[in-house]
Design an enzyme around this catalytic site. Structure first.
Site, PDB file in Angstrom:
ATOM      1  N   ASN A 134      37.337  42.282  32.783  1.00 53.84           N
ATOM      2  CA  ASN A 134      37.867  41.652  34.000  1.00 53.84           C
ATOM      3  C   ASN A 134      36.866  40.596  34.427  1.00 53.84           C
ATOM      4  OD1 ASN A 134      39.901  43.487  33.994  1.00 53.84           O
ATOM      5  ND2 ASN A 134      39.291  44.520  35.902  1.00 53.84           N
ATOM      6  N   GLY A 135      37.351  39.454  34.875  1.00 60.89           N
ATOM      7  CA  GLY A 135      36.445  38.412  35.353  1.00 60.89           C
ATOM      8  C   GLY A 135      36.478  37.195  34.445  1.00 60.89           C
ATOM      9  N   GLU A 187      52.103  32.709  58.402  1.00 56.97           N
ATOM     10  CA  GLU A 187      52.180  33.969  57.680  1.00 56.97           C
ATOM     11  C   GLU A 187      53.637  34.295  57.314  1.00 56.97           C
ATOM     12  OE1 GLU A 187      50.454  35.710  55.993  1.00 56.97           O
ATOM     13  OE2 GLU A 187      51.424  37.653  55.873  1.00 56.97           O
ATOM     14  N   TRP A 190      45.742  39.540  33.636  1.00 60.15           N
ATOM     15  CA  TRP A 190      46.360  38.484  34.441  1.00 60.15           C
ATOM     16  C   TRP A 190      45.747  37.191  33.954  1.00 60.15           C
ATOM     17  CZ3 TRP A 190      44.660  35.260  38.719  1.00 60.15           C
ATOM     18  CH2 TRP A 190      45.716  34.670  39.425  1.00 60.15           C
ATOM     19  N   LYS A 239      54.914  34.702  53.453  1.00 65.00           N
ATOM     20  CA  LYS A 239      55.556  35.955  53.035  1.00 65.00           C
ATOM     21  C   LYS A 239      56.886  35.656  52.351  1.00 65.00           C
ATOM     22  CE  LYS A 239      53.225  38.209  53.774  1.00 65.00           C
ATOM     23  NZ  LYS A 239      52.092  38.679  53.121  1.00 65.00           N
ATOM     24  N   LYS A 257      47.489  41.041  43.226  1.00 63.54           N
ATOM     25  CA  LYS A 257      47.113  41.703  44.471  1.00 63.54           C
ATOM     26  C   LYS A 257      45.691  41.367  44.868  1.00 63.54           C
ATOM     27  CE  LYS A 257      47.699  44.393  47.969  1.00 63.54           C
ATOM     28  NZ  LYS A 257      48.497  43.806  49.068  1.00 63.54           N
ATOM     29  N   GLU A 290      56.365  33.958  48.906  1.00 65.26           N
ATOM     30  CA  GLU A 290      55.777  34.734  47.809  1.00 65.26           C
ATOM     31  C   GLU A 290      56.716  35.769  47.232  1.00 65.26           C
ATOM     32  OE1 GLU A 290      52.764  37.467  50.572  1.00 65.26           O
ATOM     33  OE2 GLU A 290      52.167  36.937  48.548  1.00 65.26           O
ATOM     34  N   CYS A 310      43.353  41.622  36.641  1.00 65.31           N
ATOM     35  CA  CYS A 310      43.256  42.530  35.504  1.00 65.31           C
ATOM     36  C   CYS A 310      42.871  43.944  35.926  1.00 65.31           C
ATOM     37  CB  CYS A 310      42.198  42.021  34.532  1.00 65.31           C
ATOM     38  SG  CYS A 310      42.427  40.311  34.078  1.00 65.31           S
ATOM     39  N   ARG A 361      47.908  45.527  40.917  1.00 67.52           N
ATOM     40  CA  ARG A 361      46.952  44.420  40.897  1.00 67.52           C
ATOM     41  C   ARG A 361      47.573  43.150  40.314  1.00 67.52           C
ATOM     42  NH1 ARG A 361      41.439  46.638  40.887  1.00 67.52           N
ATOM     43  NH2 ARG A 361      40.690  44.934  39.618  1.00 67.52           N
ATOM     44  N   HIS A 381      56.158  14.065  63.234  1.00 61.79           N
ATOM     45  CA  HIS A 381      55.263  13.089  62.604  1.00 61.79           C
ATOM     46  C   HIS A 381      55.513  12.962  61.110  1.00 61.79           C
ATOM     47  CE1 HIS A 381      53.192  12.460  66.347  1.00 61.79           C
ATOM     48  NE2 HIS A 381      53.144  13.769  66.506  1.00 61.79           N
TER      49      HIS A 381
HETATM   50  C1  AGP Z   1      49.134  38.319  50.657  1.00 61.33           C
HETATM   51  O1  AGP Z   1      50.492  38.574  50.856  1.00 61.33           O
HETATM   52  C2  AGP Z   1      48.890  37.400  49.625  1.00 61.33           C
HETATM   53  N1  AGP Z   1      49.385  37.964  48.416  1.00 61.33           N
HETATM   54  C3  AGP Z   1      47.518  36.747  49.456  1.00 61.33           C
HETATM   55  O2  AGP Z   1      47.589  35.573  50.186  1.00 61.33           O
HETATM   56  C4  AGP Z   1      46.244  37.494  49.892  1.00 61.33           C
HETATM   57  O3  AGP Z   1      46.251  37.678  51.269  1.00 61.33           O
HETATM   58  C5  AGP Z   1      44.994  36.709  49.456  1.00 61.33           C
HETATM   59  O4  AGP Z   1      44.955  36.622  48.059  1.00 61.33           O
HETATM   60  C6  AGP Z   1      43.704  37.307  49.970  1.00 61.33           C
HETATM   61  O5  AGP Z   1      43.521  38.606  49.516  1.00 61.33           O
HETATM   62  P1  AGP Z   1      42.455  39.564  50.162  1.00 61.33           P
HETATM   63  O6  AGP Z   1      42.904  39.860  51.565  1.00 61.33           O
HETATM   64  O7  AGP Z   1      42.450  40.772  49.293  1.00 61.33           O
HETATM   65  O8  AGP Z   1      41.144  38.842  50.165  1.00 61.33           O
END
Ligand code: AGP
Length: 610
Positions: free
Chosen positions: A100-101, A482, A74, A486, A605, A489, A2, A27, A505
């Site tokens: 927010n929260g 990673e 969000w 990527k 984000k 997502e 949010c 965000r 396995h």
């Molecule tokens: C990154 O591409 C992702 N969107 C996500 O995994 C992110 O790295 C994770 O939410 C942690 O965020 P931070 O680094 O702000 O703690």
């Protein structure tokens, strides 16, 4: 996650709120709304979906007035909908709140309020706050907010407006970031600096348990208990341009191309002039304290956790201290053995990730020293850790992390070397050798970026697949994780990362004709072993793309169908190069599929809920 914007001043608030919310789009959000004190009283307009929906709704019926609050939501409690969007009001429509929260005890509060005759229009926890404030109101909004807050448990940042007091805006911070902007004759609240940077560079950063009362003339800072707080204005010296696309089609692509600069910035000033040692003056941990460290825990989420997996290898190899890596959301609940000689390293791009922050607090509670690697100065993680290494990636706007991840790797290289030189686990010559190799990384990244068209071609063919696999051994496996995240997502293609030797396995059952497998082969001591695993998938019809070191193409040519070579560096440093083509691969695959690269579905984000 949010976003909050609030305004009180001499200008029309609606455009300021909308523009501010646009600056917070990075965000992640699924609905938006604003409340403005108009000549008719407190008026609210909300719309599910992108901000443009809210703008369309406001086109015919603008909200005119010089005090207002806005929000991008969000969804956490209740689906994305107009009703669940913020701002929320009480039944008298005299109090309006953005939040927010999460209010952890909202159900219990809601029940009490319902018994007292309150009607609720949404499924949110936030709506409870506006009702609580209305109940507590006795002619002073500040006191009412203080009383309401005392009844709430959880994490929250609030912006509160009441029709009864059209010249005051109240903000509260409790474990969710909030800043106050100070302008001449106008004041702002925001959950992040870009929202208000167009209007002011002077801000107050609220701490947990603090609130601010904004009028056109000034800002009164106090604790939620009502005690005055004195603090200096913080002058922001980065400009909004750095947060804009700079000619690239997407923030993600811009941020991928910024990596050579980000590497240089993150290393700048942290290597001695003779290039033989690491200098980290920001660390207050003494050599004696470092020598007492018997184990390291690295705790983070998502991409940051993947950086932590590289960090484990780096620290273990260079400093010879055992390292465990934990997903932050699991850490607290597995009763980790945390002692005074445990160094806990939390890694977070945003510095606001709720799970990481909770892990940090648990580590501190157990008496461990906490070192943070983060990209955001002044973030909660940065403020609460004992030591902080800031990655100088610059603001990262795309939800998919690229430069923040790769600069975390640079931070780990520096930290590993620093620990090694302090503990004497590596010869000075070896440290100098690693530093020299690091010095070449930015140029090597540039040369990979120069082959983006080749990666684009590969990505376009991969985009036709419904599922693919990334495999690698050792540090290549951490990068495979990673690369796979990527791709998932932003392209929404199913993919999995496997330690190459683990496929047989079970997962090998999923390999059939034409399934793309991306095999990372940068660790030459593990080359033969990985080649055997590639043969296993080839035998089942997989199409294999090999990611290899320059000069090693001939050796792998017999095994893989296609290959992409990265410049040669030290084995330990390869993640800083091998991740680049994987980032480009995801970007171009997402583009080929027509997705919203910078704002992928279902993601935020900064994830500030547990
Ligand atoms: C990154 O591409 C992702 N969107 C996500 O995994 C992110 O790295 C994770 O939410 C942690 O965020 P931070 O680094 O702000 O703690």
């Amino acid at each position: 996650m949010c976003g909050i914007v609030g305004y009180i001043g001499f200008r029309e608030s609606q455009p300021i709120l909308i523009e501010g919310l646009k600056k917070l789009e990075y965000r992640g959000y699924d609905s938006a709304g604003i409340a403005v004190h108009t000549e008719r009283g407190l008026e609210v307009t909300k719309a599910v979906g992108r901000l443009v929906n809210l703008e369309n709704r406001l086109t015919g019926e603008p909200l005119c007035g010089t005090i207002g609050i806005g929000h991008t939501r969000w969804a956490t409690h209740g689906k994305p909908s107009d009703a669940n969007s913020h701002p929320h009001t009480d039944n008298s429509l005299k109090f309006s709140v953005v939040h927010n929260g999460i209010i952890e005890n909202y159900l219990e509060l809601k029940e009490e309020l319902m018994l007292a005759g309150h009607r609720f229009l949404s499924e949110t926890d936030t709506e409870v706050i506006s009702h609580l404030i209305s109940v507590e109101y006795e002619g002073d909004i500040v006191k009412a907010v203080q009383k309401a807050v005392r009844k709430m448990r959880g994490a929250f940042a609030l912006g509160v407006l009441t029709e009864h007091e059209p010249d005051r805006l109240v903000a509260v911070r409790y474990a969710s970031p909030l800043i106050i902007g100070v302008g001449e004759g106008e004041k702002f609240i925001a959950s992040d600096i870009p929202a208000i940077l167009e209007y002011t560079r002077d801000i107050y950063i609220l701490e947990d348990g603090e609130m601010a009362v904004l009028t056109r003339e000034g800002v009164e800072l106090l604790t939620v208990e009502g005690n005055p707080v004195a603090k200096d204005v913080f002058r922001v010296n980065w400009d909004l341009m750095t947060a804009e696309k700079g000619g690239y089609d997407h923030f993600m692509l811009k941020e991928i191309y910024e990596q050579p600069r980000a590497y240089r910035d993150t290393m700048r000033g942290r290597v001695s002039e003779d290039g033989r040692s690491v200098v980290l003056p920001e660390l207050s941990i003494t050599a004696e304290q470092l020598r007492a460290v018997s184990r390291v825990h690295i705790v983070a989420c998502g991409t940051a956790m993947h950086a932590g997996m590289v960090g484990k290898t780096v620290i273990e190899q260079l400093a010879r201290i055992p390292v465990e890596v934990d997903v932050a959301s699991e850490y607290r609940y597995r009763s980790p053995i945390i002692t005074k000689d445990t160094l806990v390293i939390v890694v977070s791009q945003s510095g606001e990730t709720a799970d990481t922050l909770a892990a940090l607090r648990e580590a501190k509670r157990c008496g461990a020293r906490v070192l943070a690697i983060t990209n955001v100065v002044g973030s909660s993680v940065a403020r609460e850790a004992d030591d902080v290494i800031i990655t100088l990636a610059g603001p990262e706007i795309a939800v998919a992390s690229t430069k923040a991840y790769s600069t975390m790797l640079i931070a780990f290289f520096l930290l590993g070397l620093y620990m090694a030189q302090t503990l004497g686990t590596q010869e000075e010559a070896e440290i100098a050798r690693v530093l020299a190799a690091m010095d070449s990384l930015p140029e090597q990244v540039e040369s990979i970026l120069g082959q983006a068209e080749t990666v684009k071609g590969i990505a376009e063919s991969i985009a036709k697949s419904s599922s693919l696999f990334f495999i690698g051994r050792g540090i290549d496996y951490a990068v495979a994780l990673e690369g796979s995240l990527k791709l998932k997502e932003i392209s929404y293609i199913h993919s999995e990362a496997y330690a190459a030797g683990e496929l047989k396995h079970g997962t090998l059952a999923l390999i059939e004709d034409g399934v793309p497998v991306i095999a990372l082969l940068t660790q030459e001591d593990l080359f033969e072993k990985t080649v055997s695993n590639i043969k296993e998938v080839k035998a089942r019809g997989a199409e294999v793309l090999g990611l290899v070191n320059e000069g090693h193409e001939e050796a792998s040519a017999k095994t893989v169908d296609r290959q992409f070579a990265i410049p040669r560096t030290l084995p330990l440093l390869t993640p800083a190069l091998s991740v680049i083509p994987l980032q480009l691969l995801s970007y171009y695959a997402s583009l080929a599929l027509g997705h919203d690269v910078d704002k992928p579905r279902n993601l935020a984000k900064s994830v500030t809920v547990e």
